[in-house]
Write an enzyme that holds these catalytic residues in place. Structure first.
Site, mmCIF file in Angstrom:
data_model
loop_
_atom_site.group_PDB
_atom_site.id
_atom_site.type_symbol
_atom_site.label_atom_id
_atom_site.label_comp_id
_atom_site.label_asym_id
_atom_site.label_seq_id
_atom_site.Cartn_x
_atom_site.Cartn_y
_atom_site.Cartn_z
ATOM 1 N N HIS A 12 0.862 -1.271 -0.025
ATOM 2 C CA HIS A 12 -0.064 -0.111 -0.064
ATOM 3 C C HIS A 12 0.840 1.272 0.148
ATOM 4 O O HIS A 12 1.336 1.875 0.945
ATOM 5 C CB HIS A 12 -0.851 -0.072 1.049
ATOM 6 C CG HIS A 12 -2.085 1.112 1.218
ATOM 7 N ND1 HIS A 12 -3.146 0.859 1.244
ATOM 8 C CD2 HIS A 12 -1.935 2.395 1.078
ATOM 9 C CE1 HIS A 12 -4.072 1.931 1.290
ATOM 10 N NE2 HIS A 12 -3.059 2.739 1.037
ATOM 11 N N HIS A 14 1.173 4.815 -2.413
ATOM 12 C CA HIS A 14 0.757 5.833 -3.413
ATOM 13 C C HIS A 14 1.978 6.331 -4.161
ATOM 14 O O HIS A 14 2.956 6.912 -3.465
ATOM 15 C CB HIS A 14 -0.076 6.870 -3.172
ATOM 16 C CG HIS A 14 -1.381 6.539 -2.212
ATOM 17 N ND1 HIS A 14 -2.620 6.351 -2.968
ATOM 18 C CD2 HIS A 14 -1.340 5.936 -0.947
ATOM 19 C CE1 HIS A 14 -3.552 6.022 -2.158
ATOM 20 N NE2 HIS A 14 -2.958 5.706 -0.976
ATOM 21 N N HIS A 192 -9.678 1.743 -0.594
ATOM 22 C CA HIS A 192 -9.546 2.395 0.704
ATOM 23 C C HIS A 192 -11.041 2.485 1.647
ATOM 24 O O HIS A 192 -12.135 2.915 0.910
ATOM 25 C CB HIS A 192 -9.190 3.988 0.641
ATOM 26 C CG HIS A 192 -7.798 4.012 0.307
ATOM 27 N ND1 HIS A 192 -7.196 3.493 -0.820
ATOM 28 C CD2 HIS A 192 -6.785 4.668 0.971
ATOM 29 C CE1 HIS A 192 -5.893 4.082 -0.942
ATOM 30 N NE2 HIS A 192 -5.472 4.544 0.264
ATOM 31 N N GLU A 195 -11.129 4.025 6.993
ATOM 32 C CA GLU A 195 -10.134 4.951 7.358
ATOM 33 C C GLU A 195 -11.004 6.348 8.171
ATOM 34 O O GLU A 195 -10.731 6.505 9.093
ATOM 35 C CB GLU A 195 -9.014 5.340 6.553
ATOM 36 C CG GLU A 195 -8.020 6.454 6.709
ATOM 37 C CD GLU A 195 -6.986 6.663 5.562
ATOM 38 O OE1 GLU A 195 -7.613 6.607 4.524
ATOM 39 O OE2 GLU A 195 -6.095 7.236 5.927
ATOM 40 N N ASP A 274 2.000 7.108 2.163
ATOM 41 C CA ASP A 274 2.508 8.248 1.441
ATOM 42 C C ASP A 274 3.756 8.666 2.420
ATOM 43 O O ASP A 274 3.780 9.640 3.038
ATOM 44 C CB ASP A 274 1.727 9.252 1.439
ATOM 45 C CG ASP A 274 0.536 8.916 0.779
ATOM 46 O OD1 ASP A 274 0.425 8.983 -0.386
ATOM 47 O OD2 ASP A 274 -0.642 8.605 1.647
HETATM 48 N N1 HPA Z 1 -5.295 8.099 1.194
HETATM 49 C C1 HPA Z 1 -6.330 8.010 0.282
HETATM 50 N N2 HPA Z 1 -6.013 8.542 -0.773
HETATM 51 C C2 HPA Z 1 -5.061 8.868 -1.134
HETATM 52 C C3 HPA Z 1 -3.886 8.980 -0.292
HETATM 53 C C4 HPA Z 1 -4.136 8.484 1.220
HETATM 54 O O1 HPA Z 1 -3.242 8.056 1.828
HETATM 55 N N3 HPA Z 1 -2.800 9.311 -0.831
HETATM 56 C C5 HPA Z 1 -3.285 9.554 -2.227
HETATM 57 N N4 HPA Z 1 -4.534 9.425 -2.325
HETATM 58 ZN ZN ZN Z 2 -3.701 5.157 0.985
#
Ligand code: HPA
Ligand code: ZN
Length: 352
Positions: A12, A14, A192, A195, A274
């Protein structure tokens, strides 16, 4: 041995979110773009909360304007990951940022990334695969173009399809067409969920998108019955504890539900999301989990084994990675020993 050398798998991450701020600043300078609003005085990315993070993310991504930029970024990311012991990484790549959803433009971006990845594999031994992601807040219409790009390039370095972006926009099921298209093309699926939205968003991901993995999913702990269902399903969580702390979901690592989820039988993996945005690395994640929960080599071997099974790569690649993991650390060799595998209650039908 520090955790840095422990062989790792990351699922996971990006692609643009892995760009170091220096890299983005250099590119902005080359193109005479003024990006000063997204950095703080020390040169780090500056954001207040999740929507603001997405704004900064997209501003940073806006300087990546060509296949060559993505080739350079891919080389930078993979060299860094390899430095933290990562031998296999799946990154989230968005046709929205790479050619605006146009299939032939996307092919050019992907070609540049796969060439850079092949060079990184030769130089550092790290294997890269892409998971095409649609961006939730760009809406269902654009998700279809992303899915078409994914389907057209399935197997050409692309192994999965997923969704990132602002989880509070719309419902998972609004994106079912894109996920059905990607499933039909034989791609692994992840989204996703759980969260910023509650446990119900995890239920939607299971029921409406029928994913193999879920990005985060931590808030499933709010619904014990659903947590049991998740454990029984074999669906794997791509957990990113450092990201959750950085975005304020939990005050500290001890409050993070990763250990509780694992004890409840949910399959979990550890990832960075990230990393430069959240000031983390895979090594940092392992060290923080050791400190918070006393996790040791056996635990990380187990987590790595889960990640290997949940990887969307083909089985030939998986077998090669397994050999390399086993050769890379005694705890992994023990985890993958024939005796241990025999007693493993793993139902491959539940996982890809
Ligand atoms: N979460 C959700 N969407 C995203 C993220 C993230 O950490 N980074 C880039 N798009
Ligand atoms: Zn993510």
């Amino acid at each position: 041995m520090t955790w840095q050398d422990f062989p790792k798998i990351e699922l996971h991450l990006h692609h643009e979110g892995a760009a170091p701020p220096e890299f983005i600043r250099r590119l902005a300078q080359e193109k005479s773009v003024n990006l000063s609003g997204i950095f703080d005085d020390s040169g780090s990315y500056a954001f207040d909360d999740f929507p603001d993070f997405l704004r900064v993310y997209e501003a940073a991504a806006s300087v990546l304007g060509s296949p060559d930029d993505y080739a350079r970024l891919t080389a930078e990311i993979l060299a860094r990951l390899a430095g933290h012991g990562v031998i296999y990484a799946e990154t989230f790549v968005s046709p929205d940022f790479c050619g605006g959803g146009d299939v032939s433009a996307w092919r050019e971006y992907l070609h540049a990334m796969t060439e850079a990845a092949a060079q990184a594999e030769a130089a550092h031994g790290i294997v890269w695969r892409g998971v095409v992601t649609c961006v939730r807040h760009f809406g269902p219409y654009r998700s279809r173009a992303a899915a078409r790009c994914a389907a057209e390039t399935a197997g050409q370095g692309i192994v999965g399809f997923g969704m990132g972006g602002n989880e509070t926009m719309g419902r998972q099921g609004d994106f079912a067409w894109a996920f059905d298209c990607a499933r039909e093309a034989g791609l692994g699926l992840t989204t996703h969920a759980g969260e910023f939205c509650g446990a119900d968003s995890v239920r939607q991901a299971l029921d409406d998108l029928r994913v193999d993995r879920i990005g985060h999913g931590v808030r499933v702990v709010e619904d014990p019955a659903l947590m049991d269902r998740l454990a029984a399903s074999g669906v794997v969580l791509e957990l990113c504890p450092g990201s959750n702390l950085a975005l304020g979901l939990y005050p500290d690592m001890r409050a993070h539900p990763i250990d509780r989820l694992r004890r409840a039988g949910v399959r979990v993996t550890v990832n960075t999301d990230d990393p430069p945005f959240f000031h983390t690395t895979m090594t940092d994640e392992f060290a923080a989990l050791e400190l918070a929960f006393g996790w040791g080599e056996e635990d990380f071997a187990d987590i790595t084994s889960t990640a290997l099974r949940a990887a969307f790569c083909d089985d030939v690649t998986r077998d090669t990675l397994k050999e390399r993991l086993a050769a890379g650390h005694p705890a992994l060799a023990a985890r993958f020993s024939p005796d241990r595998m025999k007693t493993d209650v793993f139902n491959p039908d539940l996982l890809r």
